[in-house]
Design an enzyme around this catalytic site. Structure first.
Site, short mmCIF file in Angstrom:
data_model
loop_
_atom_site.label_atom_id
_atom_site.label_comp_id
_atom_site.label_asym_id
_atom_site.label_seq_id
_atom_site.Cartn_x
_atom_site.Cartn_y
_atom_site.Cartn_z
N HIS A 157 0.82 -1.22 0.00
CA HIS A 157 0.00 0.00 0.00
C HIS A 157 0.85 1.27 0.00
CE1 HIS A 157 0.43 -0.23 4.51
NE2 HIS A 157 0.43 1.08 4.39
N ASP A 187 0.09 -7.59 1.48
CA ASP A 187 0.52 -6.20 1.61
C ASP A 187 2.04 -6.07 1.64
OD1 ASP A 187 0.12 -3.47 1.71
OD2 ASP A 187 0.04 -3.40 3.89
N GLY A 258 4.25 6.80 9.62
CA GLY A 258 5.27 6.75 8.58
C GLY A 258 6.13 5.51 8.63
N ASN A 259 5.88 4.63 9.61
CA ASN A 259 6.68 3.41 9.73
C ASN A 259 6.15 2.25 8.90
OD1 ASN A 259 8.31 4.71 11.56
ND2 ASN A 259 8.25 3.10 13.08
N SER A 260 5.12 2.48 8.11
CA SER A 260 4.55 1.41 7.29
C SER A 260 5.62 0.86 6.35
CB SER A 260 3.38 1.96 6.48
OG SER A 260 2.45 0.96 6.19
N ILE A 315 -7.58 -25.08 -3.96
CA ILE A 315 -8.33 -26.33 -4.08
C ILE A 315 -9.75 -26.11 -4.58
CG2 ILE A 315 -6.96 -27.54 -2.35
CD1 ILE A 315 -9.18 -27.06 -0.33
N GLY A 316 -10.18 -24.85 -4.65
CA GLY A 316 -11.48 -24.56 -5.24
C GLY A 316 -12.67 -24.89 -4.37
N GLN A 318 -15.46 -23.09 -1.24
CA GLN A 318 -15.87 -22.07 -0.30
C GLN A 318 -15.90 -22.73 1.08
OE1 GLN A 318 -19.60 -20.28 -1.37
NE2 GLN A 318 -18.96 -19.87 -3.47
N ILE A 319 -15.18 -22.14 2.01
CA ILE A 319 -15.09 -22.74 3.34
C ILE A 319 -15.54 -21.74 4.40
CG2 ILE A 319 -13.29 -24.41 2.80
CD1 ILE A 319 -11.25 -22.44 3.92
#
Length: 525
Positions: A157, A187, A258-260, A315-316, A318-319
């Site tokens: 980001h 991220d 600012g530490n991101s 693996i396809g 919805q869990i």
């Protein structure tokens, strides 16, 4: 006879001033030394071992051996040169502040609580602390070198969409950099600094920190020479709602704005994580921050350096988590594993025989604690790998072997039913299921609801279904593992559950293109 009173008096012998008996001297020296040592946090230095028992001498020796250095100056002096300030510039037409890369709606409680931090004015102000001026958007964050030839790590980001990237090193020098690759799901971003070949760099830790370990958050937010704060590791495996791969280290330290993208060091001077978010109900730091673990950083950075993108196993399915209510409905002893809401057609799981209602509880013979752990485990494997899944299918354990596919970079998610007069839940028709607090109608009789199951046309706001998130337009596909097409089908399954003395029944619900299981109390007949 001589009177004793008449005898000459002999004055008593006086000890010279300033002299004490050896016993009193040893005692007073011990006390004084102990008081002085206590003031400075040191072990007590006795005047001489001649006045200390062997047992006391050994204790004092042990204390001196286990003492740790006071302060972190030596560590900071060694690692601080590897930390950089990262500044980006983006040319764009849209100049309003935006938070598109955040997982929470603008202004929502979650958005206020969990904030990215990085930028001249911190957060709010957009991703990475970006600010719009005319057609120019600038952003500021931190990062750190991971190799002498200029490769550095920061947050996605901070550099996402950047047209120009500059870094400022600890000694004040500025260099141009280019983005090698980014990974939005974790991220993380890898950049390459140009114009040098002997940069000081940090080592990513091979181990995992323990709760209670010291940690140093180092950043170079504005190119002003850096900032250092200290705290402890207070938790691991934190989920802050950022995505399915959340596995953050929580550090209780006042991480600065600012530490991101900056590193979190252990006392050995190795990077245990990359700082990415702070808990911020007030808009500023309250001393709680979240870091991406070094193990994740290693995996992602290696792929970004090799091909600029990250590939993950898939693996396809919805869990969803196995709650205690769901566990009771399935007859499970513990609320563990990942419940398969729906396997994707022609996906690896469907081809291997996994069905809706199965519980995946092992990967390569290793237990799966919950749905999020399954997602992280599979996501950390390479596409094409062959794995074994332990599955609980209708009360029986079985092991399936499948080949991992590759997680799609983006999925098209439909919004579900349109909010119009012809859509489900708007005509008020249907049959009541009072035990569940629902009114339902056959899905095929309601425009836009599909051909399978029963569509919910009304929900009692005070009923059990509303409490568990069911809403108008949801389609009930199964009750207790049986397909349903009418309200009578639902009532029959409820009666069977009551006869079996069950407290709850498991239903499978479709909302838009997503399916999930919900455990509802059976109630009285």
């Amino acid at each position: 006879m001589t009177n004793p009173a008449d005898l000459p008096k002999i004055p008593p012998q006086k000890k010279p001033r300033g002299l004490l008996s050896m016993r009193k001297f040893a005692l007073m020296a011990s006390v004084v030394a102990g008081l002085g040592a206590a003031a400075y946090g040191l072990s007590t230095p006795y005047a001489t071992d001649a006045f200390v028992s062997p047992a006391h001498a050994q204790v004092n020796k042990d204390v001196r051996q286990v003492q740790q250095p006071i302060g972190f100056a030596d560590i900071v002096e060694r690692v601080k040169p590897s930390v950089i300030s990262v500044r980006v510039r983006i040319e764009e037409k849209q100049t309003a502040d935006n938070n598109d890369d955040l997982p929470f709606p603008p202004g929502s409680p979650m958005e206020r609580f969990f904030r990215r931090f990085g930028g001249p004015d911190g957060f709010p102000g957009g991703p990475g602390g970006r600010r719009g001026r005319g057609n120019l958007v600038t952003g500021q964050g931190s990062g750190f070198f991971i190799s002498a030839d200029g490769y550095a790590v920061t947050n996605n980001h901070v550099v996402d969409g950047a047209d120009k990237v500059e870094v400022t090193t600890d000694d004040g020098k500025t260099y141009k950099a280019k983005v090698i690759g980014t990974d939005k799901r974790t991220d993380l971003a890898l950049i390459k600094v140009e114009g040098g070949s002997n940069f000081p760099f940090a080592k990513l830790s091979d181990g995992e920190p323990r709760i209670g370990d010291w940690v140093l958050a180092v950043g170079n937010p504005f190119g002003l020479g850096g900032t250092v704060t200290a705290g402890i590791v207070s938790a691991r495996g934190r989920d802050i709602g950022n995505g399915p791969y959340d596995d953050f280290i929580q550090i209780d330290a006042p991480v600065n704005k600012g530490n991101s993208g900056g590193p979190a060091f252990d006392t050995a001077g190795e990077v245990i994580g990359v700082n990415t978010a702070i808990y911020s109900p007030s808009g500023g730091s309250v001393g709680i921050a979240f870091s991406i673990p070094s193990a994740t950083v290693k995996n992602v950075v290696a792929q970004l350096k090799d091909k600029g993108t990250v590939s993950r196993g898939w693996i396809g399915v919805q869990i969803q988590p196995v709650t205690q209510e769901i566990a009771d409905s399935l007859g499970l002893k513990k609320a563990e594993g990942a419940l398969v809401a729906e396997p994707q057609t022609n996906g690896p799981a469907a081809k291997a025989g996994i069905e809706s209602g199965d519980v995946i509880n092992k990967v390569n013979d290793q237990p799966v604690k919950d749905a999020r752990e399954l997602a992280r485990t599979i996501g950390g494997m390479a596409p094409g790998a062959s794995i074994k899944l332990g599955v609980l299918h209708k009360g029986s354990e079985k092991t399936l072997t499948l080949t991992l596919g590759e997680l799609p970079n983006a999925k098209s998610i439909k919004t579900g039913f349109n909010d119009n007069d012809n859509g489900p839940g708007r005509n008020g028709n249907g049959s009541d299921v009072p035990n569940l607090g629902l009114t339902v109608a056959p899905a095929k009789s309601v425009a836009g609801a599909g051909k399978e199951g029963v569509v919910i046309t009304n929900v009692n706001p005070d009923g059990a279904s509303a409490e568990r998130g069911l809403k108008e337009g949801d389609v009930i596909l199964e009750v207790a593992g049986k397909s349903v097409a009418t309200a009578d089908d639902i009532r029959n399954e409820l009666n069977i559950a009551r006869a079996d003395k069950k407290n709850s029944v498991l239903i499978r619900v479709r909302s838009g293109d997503s399916s999930r299981f919900v455990a509802l109390p059976v109630g009285k007949g």
